[in-house]
Design a protein around this motif. Sequence first.
Motif, PDB file in Angstrom:
ATOM      1  N   LEU A 182       0.834  -1.205   0.000  1.00  0.00           N
ATOM      2  CA  LEU A 182       0.000   0.000   0.000  1.00  0.00           C
ATOM      3  C   LEU A 182       0.863   1.247   0.000  1.00  0.00           C
ATOM      4  O   LEU A 182       1.959   1.252   0.577  1.00  0.00           O
ATOM      5  CB  LEU A 182      -0.887   0.029   1.251  1.00  0.00           C
ATOM      6  CG  LEU A 182      -1.918  -1.100   1.436  1.00  0.00           C
ATOM      7  CD1 LEU A 182      -2.587  -0.958   2.795  1.00  0.00           C
ATOM      8  CD2 LEU A 182      -2.956  -1.078   0.330  1.00  0.00           C
ATOM      9  N   HIS A 183       0.368   2.315  -0.628  1.00  0.00           N
ATOM     10  CA  HIS A 183       1.015   3.619  -0.529  1.00  0.00           C
ATOM     11  C   HIS A 183       0.561   4.293   0.763  1.00  0.00           C
ATOM     12  O   HIS A 183      -0.563   4.080   1.237  1.00  0.00           O
ATOM     13  CB  HIS A 183       0.663   4.488  -1.727  1.00  0.00           C
ATOM     14  CG  HIS A 183       1.360   4.073  -2.988  1.00  0.00           C
ATOM     15  ND1 HIS A 183       1.340   4.830  -4.140  1.00  0.00           N
ATOM     16  CD2 HIS A 183       2.115   2.988  -3.277  1.00  0.00           C
ATOM     17  CE1 HIS A 183       2.046   4.226  -5.078  1.00  0.00           C
ATOM     18  NE2 HIS A 183       2.526   3.106  -4.584  1.00  0.00           N
ATOM     19  N   ALA A 184       1.421   5.133   1.317  1.00  0.00           N
ATOM     20  CA  ALA A 184       1.168   5.724   2.630  1.00  0.00           C
ATOM     21  C   ALA A 184       0.016   6.726   2.643  1.00  0.00           C
ATOM     22  O   ALA A 184      -0.549   7.009   3.705  1.00  0.00           O
ATOM     23  CB  ALA A 184       2.438   6.402   3.149  1.00  0.00           C
ATOM     24  N   ASP A 185      -0.340   7.283   1.493  1.00  0.00           N
ATOM     25  CA  ASP A 185      -1.394   8.301   1.452  1.00  0.00           C
ATOM     26  C   ASP A 185      -2.738   7.728   1.012  1.00  0.00           C
ATOM     27  O   ASP A 185      -3.598   8.454   0.511  1.00  0.00           O
ATOM     28  CB  ASP A 185      -0.992   9.467   0.550  1.00  0.00           C
ATOM     29  CG  ASP A 185      -0.743   9.046  -0.897  1.00  0.00           C
ATOM     30  OD1 ASP A 185      -0.697   7.830  -1.166  1.00  0.00           O
ATOM     31  OD2 ASP A 185      -0.607   9.943  -1.758  1.00  0.00           O
ATOM     32  N   THR A 186      -2.933   6.415   1.187  1.00  0.00           N
ATOM     33  CA  THR A 186      -4.207   5.800   0.851  1.00  0.00           C
ATOM     34  C   THR A 186      -5.016   5.504   2.104  1.00  0.00           C
ATOM     35  O   THR A 186      -4.486   5.495   3.217  1.00  0.00           O
ATOM     36  CB  THR A 186      -4.003   4.495   0.050  1.00  0.00           C
ATOM     37  OG1 THR A 186      -3.135   3.612   0.779  1.00  0.00           O
ATOM     38  CG2 THR A 186      -3.385   4.774  -1.303  1.00  0.00           C
ATOM     39  N   ARG A 187      -6.314   5.265   1.904  1.00  0.00           N
ATOM     40  CA  ARG A 187      -7.216   4.906   3.011  1.00  0.00           C
ATOM     41  C   ARG A 187      -8.047   3.704   2.608  1.00  0.00           C
ATOM     42  O   ARG A 187      -8.358   3.519   1.434  1.00  0.00           O
ATOM     43  CB  ARG A 187      -8.184   6.061   3.340  1.00  0.00           C
ATOM     44  CG  ARG A 187      -7.546   7.382   3.733  1.00  0.00           C
ATOM     45  CD  ARG A 187      -6.866   7.317   5.079  1.00  0.00           C
ATOM     46  NE  ARG A 187      -7.675   6.792   6.158  1.00  0.00           N
ATOM     47  CZ  ARG A 187      -8.537   7.520   6.889  1.00  0.00           C
ATOM     48  NH1 ARG A 187      -8.701   8.810   6.629  1.00  0.00           N
ATOM     49  NH2 ARG A 187      -9.225   6.968   7.876  1.00  0.00           N
ATOM     50  N   LEU A 188      -8.442   2.897   3.596  1.00  0.00           N
ATOM     51  CA  LEU A 188      -9.279   1.730   3.366  1.00  0.00           C
ATOM     52  C   LEU A 188     -10.572   1.857   4.151  1.00  0.00           C
ATOM     53  O   LEU A 188     -10.654   2.608   5.128  1.00  0.00           O
ATOM     54  CB  LEU A 188      -8.545   0.457   3.808  1.00  0.00           C
ATOM     55  CG  LEU A 188      -7.219   0.152   3.092  1.00  0.00           C
ATOM     56  CD1 LEU A 188      -6.540  -1.036   3.760  1.00  0.00           C
ATOM     57  CD2 LEU A 188      -7.434  -0.119   1.614  1.00  0.00           C
ATOM     58  N   THR A 189     -11.597   1.121   3.746  1.00  0.00           N
ATOM     59  CA  THR A 189     -12.865   1.146   4.472  1.00  0.00           C
ATOM     60  C   THR A 189     -12.718   0.375   5.782  1.00  0.00           C
ATOM     61  O   THR A 189     -11.849  -0.489   5.925  1.00  0.00           O
ATOM     62  CB  THR A 189     -13.982   0.503   3.635  1.00  0.00           C
ATOM     63  OG1 THR A 189     -13.619  -0.846   3.312  1.00  0.00           O
ATOM     64  CG2 THR A 189     -14.208   1.280   2.337  1.00  0.00           C
ATOM     65  N   HIS A 190     -13.591   0.676   6.736  1.00  0.00           N
ATOM     66  CA  HIS A 190     -13.467   0.085   8.073  1.00  0.00           C
ATOM     67  C   HIS A 190     -13.696  -1.429   8.072  1.00  0.00           C
ATOM     68  O   HIS A 190     -13.185  -2.138   8.943  1.00  0.00           O
ATOM     69  CB  HIS A 190     -14.456   0.751   9.032  1.00  0.00           C
ATOM     70  CG  HIS A 190     -15.890   0.413   8.768  1.00  0.00           C
ATOM     71  ND1 HIS A 190     -16.621   1.003   7.752  1.00  0.00           N
ATOM     72  CD2 HIS A 190     -16.724  -0.481   9.363  1.00  0.00           C
ATOM     73  CE1 HIS A 190     -17.839   0.504   7.737  1.00  0.00           C
ATOM     74  NE2 HIS A 190     -17.938  -0.390   8.705  1.00  0.00           N
ATOM     75  N   ASP A 191     -14.464  -1.920   7.082  1.00  0.00           N
ATOM     76  CA  ASP A 191     -14.760  -3.356   7.041  1.00  0.00           C
ATOM     77  C   ASP A 191     -13.973  -4.076   5.949  1.00  0.00           C
ATOM     78  O   ASP A 191     -14.314  -5.197   5.572  1.00  0.00           O
ATOM     79  CB  ASP A 191     -16.263  -3.574   6.826  1.00  0.00           C
ATOM     80  CG  ASP A 191     -16.779  -2.908   5.553  1.00  0.00           C
ATOM     81  OD1 ASP A 191     -16.020  -2.134   4.921  1.00  0.00           O
ATOM     82  OD2 ASP A 191     -17.945  -3.156   5.198  1.00  0.00           O
ATOM     83  N   CYS A 192     -12.921  -3.445   5.482  1.00  0.00           N
ATOM     84  CA  CYS A 192     -12.144  -3.974   4.355  1.00  0.00           C
ATOM     85  C   CYS A 192     -11.684  -5.410   4.590  1.00  0.00           C
ATOM     86  O   CYS A 192     -11.905  -6.292   3.760  1.00  0.00           O
ATOM     87  CB  CYS A 192     -10.945  -3.067   4.093  1.00  0.00           C
ATOM     88  SG  CYS A 192      -9.780  -3.714   2.879  1.00  0.00           S
TER      89      CYS A 192
END
Length: 226
Positions: free
Chosen positions: A82-92
Motif C-alpha cells: 500500500l502507498h502511505a497516502d491511501t485509506r481503506l474502508t473500516h470493514d475492508c
Amino acid sequence: MSKISIIIPTLNEANNLPLLLSDLSIIKEEGEIIIVDSGSKDKTIDVANIYGAKVYKLKERSRGLQLNVGAKNSKGDWLIFLHADTRLTHDCFKKINSVFIGDKDYIYYFEFKINHKKIIYRVLEILVNLRSKFFKQPYGDQGLIIHRNTYFKNNGFRKIPIMEDLDFLRKLNKKNLKQLNLPIFISSRKWERTNIVLQAFKNWNFRRRWLKGESVKSIYSDYYKQ
C-alpha cells in the motif's frame, strides 16, 4: 507465520501515515505492518513506532527497493503493498478474508477512488477502473495483494525508484489479476498541484518513455521536477 504482511514505503509521510495505520489497526492480531522508510526528515518513523509497526530504514530513495526489502523481511502468507497516502474502508479486511483462503495464484488490487468531491475526479476514477479491469493495468496506488510464493517466484520488485509497479506487473500472468469489489481511497494531492488533464498526460508520457526503454534515472529526475 502471520496471515498478512502489509508493506508500506514511506518518505516524509507523517501527515498521511496516521490515517492509514488507524485503518489497519484491526489486523494486529492476525498480521504485521512493515514500514520501509527512505530517509524521512519529519516524524514518519515516530508515527510508525507509535502504531507498533516494524520499521526498516534505508539510505537510498528507491520505492522498488523499499517494497522488496519489506517483502523479504515479512512473515505473512499474503503480502499487501500500500502507498502511505491511501485509506481503506473500516470493514475492508472482513470483506476480503475469502481472498486469504482462496486460490494462491490470484493477484488482487482495489477499485480506484480519489478522496476528493470534485466531479472531475469521478471521471478519472471511471477511466482508471476501466483500464484496470479490461486491460489488466492497475498501478501501485491501487494496492496489490499477492501470495508470498507468487511474489518471490516472480522475483519481486526491482531496485528502481519509479515505474516499479508497472515493471513488476509485466512479469505476472495477467489472467490472474483480479479487481476487488472494494475501494481504496487515494489522496488527490498529486493532481491538486496542477491541471488534472495535464497531469494525466504527463503521467501517460512518463509511462510511454519508460516502455520505450528510456532510463529510469532520467524519468525519475523529470517526474520530481514537476
